[in-house]
Scaffold this motif. Sequence first.
Motif, PDB file in Angstrom:
ATOM      1  N   ALA B  14     -12.656  -9.788  -0.527  1.00  0.00           N
ATOM      2  CA  ALA B  14     -11.664 -10.412  -1.651  1.00  0.00           C
ATOM      3  C   ALA B  14     -10.822  -9.317  -2.425  1.00  0.00           C
ATOM      4  N   GLU B  15     -11.955  -8.129  -2.681  1.00  0.00           N
ATOM      5  CA  GLU B  15     -11.343  -6.862  -3.166  1.00  0.00           C
ATOM      6  C   GLU B  15     -10.237  -6.273  -2.414  1.00  0.00           C
ATOM      7  N   PHE B  16     -10.503  -6.314  -1.035  1.00  0.00           N
ATOM      8  CA  PHE B  16      -9.801  -5.500  -0.174  1.00  0.00           C
ATOM      9  C   PHE B  16      -8.510  -5.970  -0.062  1.00  0.00           C
ATOM     10  N   PHE B  17      -8.323  -7.543  -0.119  1.00  0.00           N
ATOM     11  CA  PHE B  17      -7.249  -8.164   0.035  1.00  0.00           C
ATOM     12  C   PHE B  17      -6.426  -8.309  -1.404  1.00  0.00           C
ATOM     13  N   ALA B  18      -7.021  -8.233  -2.319  1.00  0.00           N
ATOM     14  CA  ALA B  18      -6.531  -8.259  -3.622  1.00  0.00           C
ATOM     15  C   ALA B  18      -5.683  -6.766  -3.750  1.00  0.00           C
ATOM     16  N   GLY B  19      -6.443  -5.788  -3.265  1.00  0.00           N
ATOM     17  CA  GLY B  19      -5.611  -4.543  -3.373  1.00  0.00           C
ATOM     18  C   GLY B  19      -4.548  -4.308  -2.570  1.00  0.00           C
ATOM     19  N   ALA B  20      -4.535  -4.933  -1.251  1.00  0.00           N
ATOM     20  CA  ALA B  20      -3.443  -4.916  -0.556  1.00  0.00           C
ATOM     21  C   ALA B  20      -2.365  -5.710  -0.884  1.00  0.00           C
ATOM     22  N   LEU B  21      -2.463  -6.851  -1.622  1.00  0.00           N
ATOM     23  CA  LEU B  21      -1.641  -7.770  -1.990  1.00  0.00           C
ATOM     24  C   LEU B  21      -0.746  -6.971  -3.286  1.00  0.00           C
ATOM     25  N   ASN B  22      -1.539  -6.464  -4.237  1.00  0.00           N
ATOM     26  CA  ASN B  22      -0.895  -5.716  -5.204  1.00  0.00           C
ATOM     27  C   ASN B  22      -0.148  -4.363  -4.788  1.00  0.00           C
ATOM     28  N   GLU B  23      -0.533  -3.689  -3.696  1.00  0.00           N
ATOM     29  CA  GLU B  23       0.304  -2.577  -3.082  1.00  0.00           C
ATOM     30  C   GLU B  23       1.651  -3.044  -2.538  1.00  0.00           C
ATOM     31  N   LEU B  24       1.726  -4.275  -2.105  1.00  0.00           N
ATOM     32  CA  LEU B  24       2.980  -4.771  -1.377  1.00  0.00           C
ATOM     33  C   LEU B  24       4.244  -4.753  -2.093  1.00  0.00           C
ATOM     34  N   PRO B  25       4.413  -4.919  -3.600  1.00  0.00           N
ATOM     35  CA  PRO B  25       5.655  -4.803  -4.256  1.00  0.00           C
ATOM     36  C   PRO B  25       5.978  -3.096  -4.137  1.00  0.00           C
ATOM     37  N   LEU B  26       5.217  -2.195  -3.911  1.00  0.00           N
ATOM     38  CA  LEU B  26       5.754  -1.005  -4.041  1.00  0.00           C
ATOM     39  C   LEU B  26       6.097  -0.495  -2.856  1.00  0.00           C
ATOM     40  N   LEU B  27       5.764  -1.109  -1.539  1.00  0.00           N
ATOM     41  CA  LEU B  27       6.557  -0.972  -0.391  1.00  0.00           C
ATOM     42  C   LEU B  27       8.007  -1.091  -0.277  1.00  0.00           C
ATOM     43  N   LEU B  28       8.654  -2.093  -1.374  1.00  0.00           N
ATOM     44  CA  LEU B  28      10.004  -1.964  -1.499  1.00  0.00           C
ATOM     45  C   LEU B  28      10.626  -0.651  -1.689  1.00  0.00           C
TER      46      LEU B  28
END
Lengths: 108, 239
Positions: B14-28
Amino acid sequence: MQTIWLTLAAAGLLTYLTRLSFMGLLQHWQMPDMLRRALRFVPPAVLSAIIFPDLLLREGVLAFSLDNYRLLAGVAAALVGWRTRNILWTIASGMAVLYLLQWLSVSL
Amino acid sequence: MKTPIGSQVHPDRAEFFAGALNELPLLLGVFPFGMIYGVLAMQALMPAAAAQGMSAIVFAGSSQFISAQLLAQGAPSLVLIGTVFIVNLRHALYSASLLPYTRHLSLKWKALLAYFLTDEAYVVAIAHYDTDTPVERKHWYFLGAGVTLWAGWQLSTAAGIFLGAQVPASWSLDFALALTFIALVVPALKDKPAVAAAITAGLIALAAHALPYKLWLIAAAIGGILAGLACEELCRRSG
């Protein structure tokens, strides 16, 4: 061909060791106060060292004039960056000003 | 609190996916940056495999931009290595700030996380570490953010390499580098010593640009850091 891979390996290793430094390798090392204070100036020094020549040199010659569009666009971007604190807006506004000036100079 | 296996997502995951999810906007922001790097590397006549390889081996956007530029100017390898080192030296600051949060981890974990310690992963990870919740599982969050960023960086580099030859130099894409750095330097100019470091480094870079071996960046960085220290010392004495 081989030189480039050796260069990349060395650059990568140094970057990796920098990242691991305080977290992994130097945990128990008491950093000299001077070094700790110096590290804070790394980002402003390195970034400006890259920015200044990009904006102010044209083919190696100082171009401090109004027809230096990169300089004008860079100043505009700095103002936007200062107001918005947003990387994307800063880049977008700088590119927009550069394109606008280039377009004006061709069409006028 | 124990839950029967299978009834719920494992908390690490759950922690791993939360981190991945919160990184996504920066990929923009990362995606165009990676593409521009790929295009510039092609314009600098880097072999495609080396351009992609650098994104995996060095994995630090701004230093990769500079390297493409230095290669195009025919800088010697040692200068290129020294410049990458100086440009990436700020990662030591990140490493130091993570020390209190990663003390409990094994060396294996630290060695893994260090590979992902980039600007964009650090920003997301430290925001999570700075909250009041217990620290024990947060390295999974960091890893999720880092892996996501890594994938985005590799893909965008590949896209840039693929486009490379089709993007004309008249588009001035290399200017995006200066603009990115302007965006990064403005918030760093917090006080007089920082401004002194920036201006001194900039002026040395201008004056030293014609020097042989493309040593200007290294000279300017060292000069700027010394100016910052000197100014800080003066401020302390006078104030």
